[in-house]
Structures are given as structure tokens and as C-alpha cells.
Design a protein around this motif. Structure first.
Motif, PDB file in Angstrom:
ATOM      1  N   PHE A  20       0.836  -1.202   0.000  1.00 20.46           N
ATOM      2  CA  PHE A  20       0.000   0.000   0.000  1.00 20.46           C
ATOM      3  C   PHE A  20       0.871   1.253   0.000  1.00 20.46           C
ATOM      4  CE2 PHE A  20      -3.621  -2.597   1.777  1.00 20.46           C
ATOM      5  CZ  PHE A  20      -4.480  -2.378   0.709  1.00 20.46           C
ATOM      6  N   TYR A  21       1.952   1.215   0.761  1.00 23.91           N
ATOM      7  CA  TYR A  21       2.866   2.359   0.806  1.00 23.91           C
ATOM      8  C   TYR A  21       3.435   2.649  -0.586  1.00 23.91           C
ATOM      9  CZ  TYR A  21       7.142   4.976   1.735  1.00 23.91           C
ATOM     10  OH  TYR A  21       8.154   5.899   1.688  1.00 23.91           O
ATOM     11  N   GLN A  22       3.847   1.607  -1.287  1.00 23.55           N
ATOM     12  CA  GLN A  22       4.381   1.789  -2.644  1.00 23.55           C
ATOM     13  C   GLN A  22       3.339   2.399  -3.574  1.00 23.55           C
ATOM     14  OE1 GLN A  22       5.719  -2.230  -3.473  1.00 23.55           O
ATOM     15  NE2 GLN A  22       7.864  -1.598  -3.262  1.00 23.55           N
ATOM     16  N   GLN A  23       2.071   2.093  -3.322  1.00 16.44           N
ATOM     17  CA  GLN A  23       0.983   2.624  -4.151  1.00 16.44           C
ATOM     18  C   GLN A  23       0.524   4.004  -3.675  1.00 16.44           C
ATOM     19  OE1 GLN A  23      -2.113  -0.332  -3.852  1.00 16.44           O
ATOM     20  NE2 GLN A  23      -0.806  -1.954  -4.648  1.00 16.44           N
ATOM     21  N   LYS A  24       1.192   4.514  -2.633  1.00 16.98           N
ATOM     22  CA  LYS A  24       0.854   5.803  -2.023  1.00 16.98           C
ATOM     23  C   LYS A  24      -0.547   5.812  -1.414  1.00 16.98           C
ATOM     24  CE  LYS A  24       4.234   8.488  -4.544  1.00 16.98           C
ATOM     25  NZ  LYS A  24       5.241   8.449  -3.532  1.00 16.98           N
ATOM     26  N   LYS A  25      -0.979   4.653  -0.950  1.00 16.24           N
ATOM     27  CA  LYS A  25      -2.245   4.515  -0.215  1.00 16.24           C
ATOM     28  C   LYS A  25      -1.876   4.507   1.262  1.00 16.24           C
ATOM     29  CE  LYS A  25      -4.664   2.071  -3.866  1.00 16.24           C
ATOM     30  NZ  LYS A  25      -5.387   0.836  -4.233  1.00 16.24           N
ATOM     31  N   TYR A  26      -1.653   5.702   1.778  1.00 15.77           N
ATOM     32  CA  TYR A  26      -1.043   5.861   3.090  1.00 15.77           C
ATOM     33  C   TYR A  26      -1.933   5.423   4.245  1.00 15.77           C
ATOM     34  CZ  TYR A  26       2.278   8.499   0.317  1.00 15.77           C
ATOM     35  OH  TYR A  26       3.199   8.875  -0.621  1.00 15.77           O
ATOM     36  N   ILE A  27      -3.210   5.702   4.164  1.00 18.05           N
ATOM     37  CA  ILE A  27      -4.112   5.290   5.246  1.00 18.05           C
ATOM     38  C   ILE A  27      -4.155   3.769   5.330  1.00 18.05           C
ATOM     39  CG2 ILE A  27      -6.509   5.279   6.039  1.00 18.05           C
ATOM     40  CD1 ILE A  27      -6.717   8.124   4.759  1.00 18.05           C
ATOM     41  N   GLU A  28      -4.284   3.128   4.181  1.00 18.80           N
ATOM     42  CA  GLU A  28      -4.317   1.662   4.153  1.00 18.80           C
ATOM     43  C   GLU A  28      -2.995   1.078   4.633  1.00 18.80           C
ATOM     44  OE1 GLU A  28      -5.223   3.704   1.699  1.00 18.80           O
ATOM     45  OE2 GLU A  28      -7.099   3.031   0.783  1.00 18.80           O
ATOM     46  N   ALA A  29      -1.896   1.705   4.241  1.00 20.61           N
ATOM     47  CA  ALA A  29      -0.573   1.230   4.678  1.00 20.61           C
ATOM     48  C   ALA A  29      -0.474   1.299   6.193  1.00 20.61           C
ATOM     49  CB  ALA A  29       0.537   2.065   4.037  1.00 20.61           C
ATOM     50  N   CYS A  30      -0.839   2.436   6.766  1.00 20.56           N
ATOM     51  CA  CYS A  30      -0.733   2.594   8.224  1.00 20.56           C
ATOM     52  C   CYS A  30      -1.664   1.647   8.964  1.00 20.56           C
ATOM     53  CB  CYS A  30      -1.000   4.045   8.621  1.00 20.56           C
ATOM     54  SG  CYS A  30       0.388   5.130   8.249  1.00 20.56           S
ATOM     55  N   GLU A  31      -2.827   1.387   8.408  1.00 21.09           N
ATOM     56  CA  GLU A  31      -3.738   0.435   9.058  1.00 21.09           C
ATOM     57  C   GLU A  31      -3.121  -0.967   9.067  1.00 21.09           C
ATOM     58  OE1 GLU A  31      -6.830  -1.445  11.019  1.00 21.09           O
ATOM     59  OE2 GLU A  31      -6.093   0.602  11.050  1.00 21.09           O
ATOM     60  N   LYS A  32      -2.494  -1.358   7.985  1.00 19.67           N
ATOM     61  CA  LYS A  32      -1.821  -2.669   7.949  1.00 19.67           C
ATOM     62  C   LYS A  32      -0.654  -2.695   8.930  1.00 19.67           C
ATOM     63  CE  LYS A  32      -4.377  -4.532   4.775  1.00 19.67           C
ATOM     64  NZ  LYS A  32      -5.291  -5.640   5.060  1.00 19.67           N
ATOM     65  N   PHE A  33       0.088  -1.594   9.019  1.00 16.73           N
ATOM     66  CA  PHE A  33       1.198  -1.532   9.967  1.00 16.73           C
ATOM     67  C   PHE A  33       0.683  -1.645  11.401  1.00 16.73           C
ATOM     68  CE2 PHE A  33       3.663   1.244   6.735  1.00 16.73           C
ATOM     69  CZ  PHE A  33       4.042   0.118   6.032  1.00 16.73           C
ATOM     70  N   ARG A  34      -0.433  -0.967  11.690  1.00 16.41           N
ATOM     71  CA  ARG A  34      -1.026  -1.046  13.032  1.00 16.41           C
ATOM     72  C   ARG A  34      -1.402  -2.489  13.358  1.00 16.41           C
ATOM     73  NH1 ARG A  34      -5.420  -2.052  15.493  1.00 16.41           N
ATOM     74  NH2 ARG A  34      -6.620  -2.287  13.594  1.00 16.41           N
ATOM     75  N   ARG A  35      -2.062  -3.134  12.426  1.00 18.64           N
ATOM     76  CA  ARG A  35      -2.479  -4.518  12.664  1.00 18.64           C
ATOM     77  C   ARG A  35      -1.274  -5.451  12.773  1.00 18.64           C
ATOM     78  NH1 ARG A  35      -6.174  -7.002   9.193  1.00 18.64           N
ATOM     79  NH2 ARG A  35      -6.285  -8.496  10.884  1.00 18.64           N
ATOM     80  N   SER A  36      -0.218  -5.187  11.999  1.00 15.03           N
ATOM     81  CA  SER A  36       1.004  -5.987  12.087  1.00 15.03           C
ATOM     82  C   SER A  36       1.609  -5.864  13.478  1.00 15.03           C
ATOM     83  CB  SER A  36       2.013  -5.528  11.028  1.00 15.03           C
ATOM     84  OG  SER A  36       3.233  -6.211  11.173  1.00 15.03           O
ATOM     85  N   LEU A  37       1.674  -4.658  13.978  1.00 13.70           N
ATOM     86  CA  LEU A  37       2.211  -4.408  15.312  1.00 13.70           C
ATOM     87  C   LEU A  37       1.346  -5.090  16.377  1.00 13.70           C
ATOM     88  CD1 LEU A  37       4.486  -2.892  16.748  1.00 13.70           C
ATOM     89  CD2 LEU A  37       2.996  -0.884  16.802  1.00 13.70           C
ATOM     90  N   GLU A  38       0.054  -4.996  16.216  1.00 15.09           N
ATOM     91  CA  GLU A  38      -0.874  -5.633  17.150  1.00 15.09           C
ATOM     92  C   GLU A  38      -0.670  -7.153  17.161  1.00 15.09           C
ATOM     93  OE1 GLU A  38      -5.317  -4.520  18.058  1.00 15.09           O
ATOM     94  OE2 GLU A  38      -5.201  -5.617  16.156  1.00 15.09           O
ATOM     95  N   GLU A  39      -0.552  -7.751  15.988  1.00 12.09           N
ATOM     96  CA  GLU A  39      -0.348  -9.201  15.900  1.00 12.09           C
ATOM     97  C   GLU A  39       1.017  -9.606  16.441  1.00 12.09           C
ATOM     98  OE1 GLU A  39      -2.562 -11.554  15.253  1.00 12.09           O
ATOM     99  OE2 GLU A  39      -4.069  -9.993  14.956  1.00 12.09           O
ATOM    100  N   PHE A  40       2.029  -8.788  16.226  1.00 11.19           N
ATOM    101  CA  PHE A  40       3.356  -9.063  16.777  1.00 11.19           C
ATOM    102  C   PHE A  40       3.283  -9.136  18.294  1.00 11.19           C
ATOM    103  CE2 PHE A  40       7.194  -7.189  18.703  1.00 11.19           C
ATOM    104  CZ  PHE A  40       8.136  -8.147  18.343  1.00 11.19           C
ATOM    105  N   LEU A  41       2.629  -8.160  18.913  1.00 12.31           N
ATOM    106  CA  LEU A  41       2.518  -8.161  20.377  1.00 12.31           C
ATOM    107  C   LEU A  41       1.678  -9.332  20.874  1.00 12.31           C
ATOM    108  CD1 LEU A  41       2.145  -4.354  21.155  1.00 12.31           C
ATOM    109  CD2 LEU A  41       4.160  -5.815  21.466  1.00 12.31           C
ATOM    110  N   ARG A  42       0.631  -9.648  20.173  1.00 14.01           N
ATOM    111  CA  ARG A  42      -0.188 -10.814  20.559  1.00 14.01           C
ATOM    112  C   ARG A  42       0.659 -12.086  20.551  1.00 14.01           C
ATOM    113  NH1 ARG A  42      -5.750  -9.633  17.149  1.00 14.01           N
ATOM    114  NH2 ARG A  42      -6.641  -8.207  18.687  1.00 14.01           N
ATOM    115  N   TYR A  43       1.463 -12.234  19.516  1.00 11.67           N
ATOM    116  CA  TYR A  43       2.312 -13.413  19.411  1.00 11.67           C
ATOM    117  C   TYR A  43       3.344 -13.435  20.539  1.00 11.67           C
ATOM    118  CZ  TYR A  43       5.755 -16.700  17.641  1.00 11.67           C
ATOM    119  OH  TYR A  43       6.635 -17.737  17.528  1.00 11.67           O
ATOM    120  N   LYS A  44       4.026 -12.321  20.732  1.00 11.03           N
ATOM    121  CA  LYS A  44       5.083 -12.266  21.750  1.00 11.03           C
ATOM    122  C   LYS A  44       4.534 -12.425  23.161  1.00 11.03           C
ATOM    123  CE  LYS A  44       8.951 -12.035  19.750  1.00 11.03           C
ATOM    124  NZ  LYS A  44       9.876 -13.127  19.976  1.00 11.03           N
TER     125      LYS A  44
END
Length: 133
Positions: free
Chosen positions: A28-52
Motif C-alpha cells: 500500500f505504501y508503494q501505491q501511495k495509499k497511506y491510510i491503508e498502509a498505516c492500518e496494515k502496519f497497526r495490525r502488524s504491530l498488534e499481531e506481533f505483540l499478541r504473538y510475543k
């Protein structure tokens, strides 16, 4: 060098869904879809913490959990407090700019989010790995 350590390297230790979400965010970042990119990053961070942390709590609740874990592992107070504040600021950023669809995001803001995530996940990955082996 920073891109290697803070963007590429996390792909090697983010597990499953967290890794997939980070890759999706980068697309999404490469496509300059910044809101979508940040939402995916937020969810990635959330899943990382859930796993850890081995739970299914959301990002906000796991910010407190990570602070407790780092305290139990005797991380220096200054680092622990900074990490919690950085997570808090990221959570507020995500709430303001992804949930409410802010149009004022550009390359600089998304890169800042990505580097913050890389720094935070790298420290947590190394700290937890170091103290559990």
C-alpha cells in the motif's frame, strides 16, 4: 543500512499474520495509499505483540502488558518508559489517522511509522529472545 535493520530485518522475525500484514502495508505504501498502509502496519504491530505476549488482546491493552514484561525482565526504566510512550504515541497516531481517514499523510509520516515499528519490534524481539534462551 537503516532500511535493512528497521524494515527488511523485521520480516525475518515477524510471525505469520504479522509478517503478512507488514508486507501488505509495504505494498500500500508503494501505491501511495497511506491510510491503508498505516492500518496494515497497526495490525502488524498488534499481531506481533499478541504473538510475543501469547494473548489475544488489542494494541492498547498490550502496550501495558509489554511494559510489565520489560519491567519483569529488568529493562532499564528509561528504555521501558520510552518504549511505552512510543507505543502510546503510535496508537494515538493510528487512531487519529487510520480510523478517521486523515488525508494529511505523506511519505514522511508513513516512513516515520515504519521506522518506529522497526525500532520497537527489534528491541522487543531481541530482549525477549535474549532473556528466554
Amino acid at each position: 543500512m537503516l532500511d535493512e535493520e528497521l524494515v527488511v530485518k523485521p520480516l525475518s522475525y515477524l510471525e505469520g499474520q504479522s509478517n503478512t500484514l507488514l508486507i501488505d502495508g509495504l505494498k500500500f505504501y508503494q501505491q501511495k495509499k497511506y491510510i491503508e498502509a498505516c492500518e496494515k502496519f497497526r495490525r502488524s504491530l498488534e499481531e506481533f505483540l499478541r504473538y510475543k505476549l501469547e494473548n489475544d488482546k488489542g494494541l492498547e491493552r498490550n502496550i501495558k502488558e509489554i511494559g510489565s514484561l520489560l519491567k519483569a525482565q529488568e529493562a532499564p526504566n528509561e528504555i521501558r518508559n520510552t518504549i511505552q510512550k512510543d507505543f502510546d504515541y503510535l496508537d494515538k497516531f493510528f487512531n487519529e489517522h487510520t480510523k478517521h481517514g486523515s488525508a494529511d499523510l505523506g511519505d514522511e509520516e508513513v516512513e516515520w511509522v515504519l521506522y518506529q515499528m522497526g525500532t520497537l519490534t527489534r528491541y522487543i524481539e531481541r530482549k525477549i529472545e535474549t532473556n528466554t534462551n
